[in-house]
Design an enzyme around this catalytic site. Structure first.
Site, short mmCIF file in Angstrom:
data_model
loop_
_atom_site.label_atom_id
_atom_site.label_comp_id
_atom_site.label_asym_id
_atom_site.label_seq_id
_atom_site.Cartn_x
_atom_site.Cartn_y
_atom_site.Cartn_z
N ASP A 218 29.27 30.72 31.56
CA ASP A 218 29.00 30.69 32.99
C ASP A 218 28.46 29.32 33.41
O ASP A 218 27.68 28.70 32.68
CB ASP A 218 27.96 31.78 33.30
CG ASP A 218 27.73 31.99 34.77
OD1 ASP A 218 28.69 32.36 35.47
OD2 ASP A 218 26.59 31.80 35.22
N HIS A 353 36.00 38.25 38.79
CA HIS A 353 34.97 39.07 39.43
C HIS A 353 34.37 38.40 40.66
O HIS A 353 33.56 39.03 41.35
CB HIS A 353 33.86 39.35 38.42
CG HIS A 353 33.15 38.12 37.96
ND1 HIS A 353 33.78 37.15 37.20
CD2 HIS A 353 31.89 37.66 38.17
CE1 HIS A 353 32.93 36.18 36.95
NE2 HIS A 353 31.79 36.45 37.54
N ASP A 354 34.73 37.17 40.95
CA ASP A 354 34.14 36.42 42.07
C ASP A 354 35.10 36.21 43.22
O ASP A 354 34.81 35.40 44.12
CB ASP A 354 33.66 35.05 41.58
CG ASP A 354 32.34 35.13 40.81
OD1 ASP A 354 31.60 36.10 41.01
OD2 ASP A 354 32.07 34.21 40.01
#
Length: 609
Positions: A218, A353-354
């Site tokens: 990340d 997921h974003d």
């Protein structure tokens, strides 16, 4: 047609790093499968669905954060790197997940979130306990500034990703700490060698020793900040906090830090790494991260294409900006070609997921016919692209955005609500409605609604009568995995067959050079993929001609003329062959058809397998 696939007998040819040919599949655990009826997905639920992923053709499962967390940002605020959030399961469940993946020849990677922790992490609790605590310097603390009237001000004017300042005041020690995201996510200080060593040991080796195969990393380019902490230029004069990604992205020591991570941890464990590389839009900026000689990361996610449609990243992000097909093609061309002639590597993805769902952003989900056709064409685009392929849960069945009729109360994401509440405070009704419109297309929430497994109550995600943590899509009875598994020409079946062909023709699709044709054509997306001789020396009968594929896709809801296939492939008319098409059986005589149906895609070869 959906079933119009030709088997290539040669299989995988040559040798290369395993992860270059692998299919990665991201699982967002809260929304994948609930096993115990609490309305929250969990690791035992994922284990129960592993054979579904194996059937699809997945090689690597990427599990989004499942660590202990207050869940203020869905697990990206970690309070214990070595514990599992109780609603997801236990350490023993992770061990079982590793075993079931490995027993099927699959691998498992975890999310590595080490730019910041939760403010509930023991490290931060120590750090904020006093200015003399040994861990004080594990986070980034600065004294306040004061204006001419004596009012306390943050150390800089930087704006954070979730709105507001990047600095949070701590009453006890009377200093500010840096948080690029929420106040509950203080940034770790990578300048501190003891902190880095603890990260490597506690957050990485612990899981690699248990058998995890690597990490999606990340915010990988945000570890090195500008340590002189200057103010950002005033680019938004009407607000107090200014966009400042140049202060923390690709900082002065970033390559030193990542090289250290590789040499101390990733390399010795032979762990695969894929980094999230934001605000890095130039190929010459990206290549140093993925050059094999540099020994940093195996690959990264670059976001220029997937950010299409978003507004300013820090102000007005969710004010939607329509874009033409030519803009999408320009971004694809840039990132499909930037590694040619280098020792770097690339990723292929259009969902995560974003972001909102690909079929709702790049396709057309306005009718069932166009939804299916465009979902398959997006699949064709992804599967024929150079690089390592990443799929997101539900992409393989064409899951779409939340219905437009849903109100803001259905949005749960901290970023969505942060931007919405910020604009709400302005009272500007036009801007409020524009933000709502953008959220309906772009919000992170769309990718996080429960997976649609079948037509039973709650779409099979959780038990009947249970209220899931996010609302199930209204159309789950029509769009679900069970319905598609029984249909040999469904979106799922198309993905499964095309993934097999991607591996069989890996020299062309996964590794082959990319050449864009007709870049200004706003209806058709056309490109040539050519065999990479480093992967396969196979050629057509003419030994001077490399194996080539022509990918032709109609990105409109209108019939379009098919281009000259043999001319584009450089072969005699009639020598080309159709490898695959998105159209269902019996709808067209595909090999002789001169027209492309709405949202139809085809792949032609310059040889006959």
């Amino acid at each position: 047609m959906g079933s119009n696939f030709i088997h290539h007998p040669d299989g995988w040819v040559g040798t290369t790093a395993w992860w270059k040919d692998a299919v990665f599949y991201q699982v967002y655990p809260a929304s994948f499968q609930d096993s115990n009826g609490d309305g929250w997905g969990d690791i035992p639920g994922l284990i129960s669905r592993i054979d579904y992923l194996h059937r699809l053709g997945v090689d690597v499962v990427w599990l989004s954060p499942m660590f202990e967390s207050p869940q203020q940002d869905m697990g990206y605020d970690i309070s214990d790197y070595q514990a599992v959030y109780s609603r997801y399961g236990t350490l023993e469940d992770v061990d079982q997940l590793i075993e079931v993946c490995h027993s099927r020849g699959m691998k498992l990677i975890l999310d590595l979130v080490v730019n910041h922790t939760s403010d509930q992490h023991p490290w931060f609790k120590e750090s904020r306990s006093s200015k003399t605590n040994p861990k004080r310097d594990w986070y980034i603390w600065k004294p306040p500034r004061y204006d001419s009237a004596g009012n306390r001000m943050p150390p800089t004017n930087w704006r954070g990703y979730f709105a507001g300042s990047t600095w949070t005041w701590d009453e006890k020690t009377e200093e500010y700490y840096l948080n690029l995201y929420g106040p509950f996510q203080p940034d770790l200080n990578w300048e501190n060698a003891e902190c880095r060593a603890a990260i490597y040991d506690v957050a990485m080796r612990f899981w690699l020793d248990r058998g995890v195969d690597g990490f999606r990393i990340d915010t990988v380019n945000k570890y090195s900040k500008r340590t002189d902490f200057p103010d950002a230029p005033i680019t938004c004069p009407d607000v107090p906090h200014q966009p400042a990604p140049e202060m923390w992205c690709n900082g002065p020591r970033i390559h030193e830090f990542i090289h250290e991570m590789q040499t101390q941890v990733l390399g010795p464990y032979n762990a695969v790494s894929v980094g999230e590389l934001s605000n890095t839009p130039l190929p010459e900026q990206v290549l140093p991260y993925v050059s094999a000689a540099a020994r940093e990361l195996d690959m990264v996610f670059e976001f220029s294409m997937i950010r299409l449609g978003t507004g300013n990243l820090f102000h007005g992000k969710y004010i939607y900006q329509p874009f033409p097909l030519s803009a999408l093609k320009r971004h694809v061309e840039t990132w499909q070609t930037f590694i040619e002639g280098t020792d770097g590597w690339h990723t292929v993805f259009c969902e995560n997921h974003d972001n909102g769902r690909a079929v709702s952003r790049f396709g057309d989900d306005s009718t069932p016919e166009l939804w299916e056709a465009s979902a398959k064409t997006i699949a064709l685009w992804q599967i024929t692209s150079t690089g390592t392929l990443f799929l997101y849960q539900g992409q393989e069945i064409g899951m779409r955005n939340m219905p437009e009729s849903w109100g803001i109360e259905e949005y749960k994401d901290v970023e969505s609500l942060g931007f919405y509440n910020e604009v709400l405070e302005t009272g500007d009704e036009k801007r409020i409605q524009a933000t709502l419109h953008g959220l309906r297309i772009l919000a992170r929430d769309h990718s996080r609604i429960p997976f649609q497994w079948d037509d039973s109550p709650n779409a099979g995600f959780t038990e009947e009568g249970v209220t899931p943590w996010m609302r199930v899509h209204d159309q789950y009875r029509e769009l679900n995995a069970a319905k598609q598994l029984d249909d040999p020409e469904s979106v799922f079946s198309f993905y499964a067959k095309a993934l097999r062909l991607r591996k069989e023709y890996r020299d062309i699709f996964a590794h082959g050079p990319f050449k864009l044709l007709e870049p200004e054509n706003e209806a058709l997306f056309i490109y040539i993929k050519e065999s990479d001789a480093r992967v396969s020396s196979s050629t057509t009968e003419d030994t001077d001609t490399k194996r080539k594929a022509l990918v032709v896709m109609n990105f409109t809801k209108s019939v379009q003329e098919c281009p000259d296939v043999s001319g584009a492939l450089g072969c005699r008319k009639g020598e080309e062959s159709l490898l695959m098409s998105t159209v269902r059986s019996g709808q067209l005589a595909l090999e002789t058809c001169d027209e492309l149906k709405p949202w139809e895609g085809r792949v032609y070869l310059n040889f006959r397998p």
